[in-house]
Design an enzyme around this catalytic site. Structure first.
Site, short mmCIF file in Angstrom:
data_model
loop_
_atom_site.label_atom_id
_atom_site.label_comp_id
_atom_site.label_asym_id
_atom_site.label_seq_id
_atom_site.Cartn_x
_atom_site.Cartn_y
_atom_site.Cartn_z
N ASP A 133 0.95 -1.18 -0.14
CA ASP A 133 0.01 -0.15 -0.05
C ASP A 133 0.70 1.25 -0.17
O ASP A 133 1.20 1.62 1.10
CB ASP A 133 -0.99 0.01 1.27
CG ASP A 133 -1.86 1.14 1.10
OD1 ASP A 133 -1.66 2.02 0.37
OD2 ASP A 133 -2.94 1.03 1.86
N HIS B 6 0.37 8.07 4.03
CA HIS B 6 0.98 7.01 5.16
C HIS B 6 2.27 7.66 5.35
O HIS B 6 3.03 6.77 6.18
CB HIS B 6 0.79 5.62 4.97
CG HIS B 6 -0.92 5.47 4.67
ND1 HIS B 6 -1.58 5.53 5.80
CD2 HIS B 6 -1.29 4.68 3.94
CE1 HIS B 6 -2.89 5.18 5.33
NE2 HIS B 6 -2.84 4.77 4.05
N ILE C 40 -0.98 9.30 8.52
CA ILE C 40 -1.78 8.48 9.45
C ILE C 40 -1.27 6.83 9.25
O ILE C 40 -0.93 6.69 8.01
CB ILE C 40 -3.05 8.40 9.29
CG1 ILE C 40 -3.60 7.99 7.87
CG2 ILE C 40 -3.59 10.02 9.61
CD1 ILE C 40 -4.90 8.22 7.39
N GLY D 116 -5.37 1.79 7.87
CA GLY D 116 -6.41 1.21 8.60
C GLY D 116 -5.97 -0.56 8.41
O GLY D 116 -6.50 -1.03 9.42
#
Length: 284
Positions: free
Chosen positions: A187, A192, A207, A210
């Protein structure tokens, strides 16, 4: 361009071959924070090839990106990726994932829900090898501004947690570099990693993925409530309820019931702000 639900649902699945070996498994586990302490026998099951087992949430990164991007490029789906959020994730295991594998992945739009101001696209991936089905994975993709196409509103049920105190509480610290390591499993979203991109998206800093919180949570459940036995996991689902930042701590509360563990995940440093909700691990 509005979503054409009938066309998207009728489209043929996108098929492809995927493969993995112990290095992919080890990298994924390390991205979840495995390996601390490095010589702990329980952690060596995640990091040492001679003892390796596979956490079932590895299914979300095997053949990374194929299902997500393939589904969002399906006929009848033309959306602005800046408006896309990962709303929820589920996996169903048909048997334990092998340490080394070659398999066929089949991905399609399984459902489309009209939430009025937004659409929810359910992207389903079915993976099988020569011995038969391995897992089925559903990603629920929330797309802002794409509702109003006239579809069903879809399910909205929530998983009620028991009124009693949780049976166990675990805390898992997120290393400052954890998102940088996790993204090596496939990803590459700069949200991120790149502070400037994160600010454009409305965040003070990058962040955590998830799906990294998702994997960390399953590891905590397996290591504690399931006695470290990954083969006991039958299914695992969650709704992404909020964000968490590298450097923060996940508080993972578990309620054990017959055949399943109910889970609540919050961010300790932000007054238990929700991170994962409606989270259930079904097990043998």
């Amino acid at each position: 361009m509005p979503i054409d639900a009938a066309r998207a649902l009728a489209a043929d699945p996108r098929r492809g071959d995927i493969g993995w070996d112990h290095k992919d498994i080890q990298l994924y586990h390390l991205g979840l924070g495995a390996g601390l302490p490095a010589t702990d026998p329980d952690e060596l099951r995640y990091t040492l090839e001679s003892k390796l087992h596979v956490l079932p949430s590895f299914a979300t990164v095997a053949g990374a990106g194929m299902a997500m991007m393939g589904g969002l490029a399906a006929p009848g789906i033309d959306v602005n990726l800046a408006h896309v959020l990962h709303g929820g994730q589920s996996i169903e295991l048909h048997r334990p994932i092998p340490v080394k594998g070659n398999a066929t992945s089949s991905a399609k739009v399984a459902a489309l829900y009209d939430k009025g101001k937004a659409a929810v696209i359910v992207l389903r991936t079915e993976v099988a090898d020569a011995a038969g089905p391995l897992w089925t994975s559903d990603a629920q993709i929330f797309v802002r501004g794409e509702g109003g196409f006239g579809g069903e509103r879809g399910p909205s049920a929530r998983e009620e947690l028991p009124a009693r105190a949780s049976d166990r509480v675990e805390e898992r610290h997120i290393r400052e570099d954890q998102a940088l390591l996790y993204r090596l499993s496939g990803d590459w979203n700069p949200l991120h990693a790149d502070p400037e991109f994160a600010k454009l998206a409305g965040f003070d800093k990058p962040i955590l993925h998830g799906l990294c919180s998702y994997g960390m949570t399953l590891k905590a459940v397996v290591d504690t409530a399931l006695g470290g036995d990954v083969s006991r996991v039958r299914a695992y689902r969650t709704r992404f309820a909020g964000i968490v930042f590298p450097g923060e701590t996940l508080r993972i509360r578990m309620w054990q019931e017959s055949g399943r563990v109910l889970v609540s995940v919050t961010a300790v440093e932000r007054d238990d702000a929700p991170v994962l909700a409606d989270t259930v691990v079904e097990h043998a």
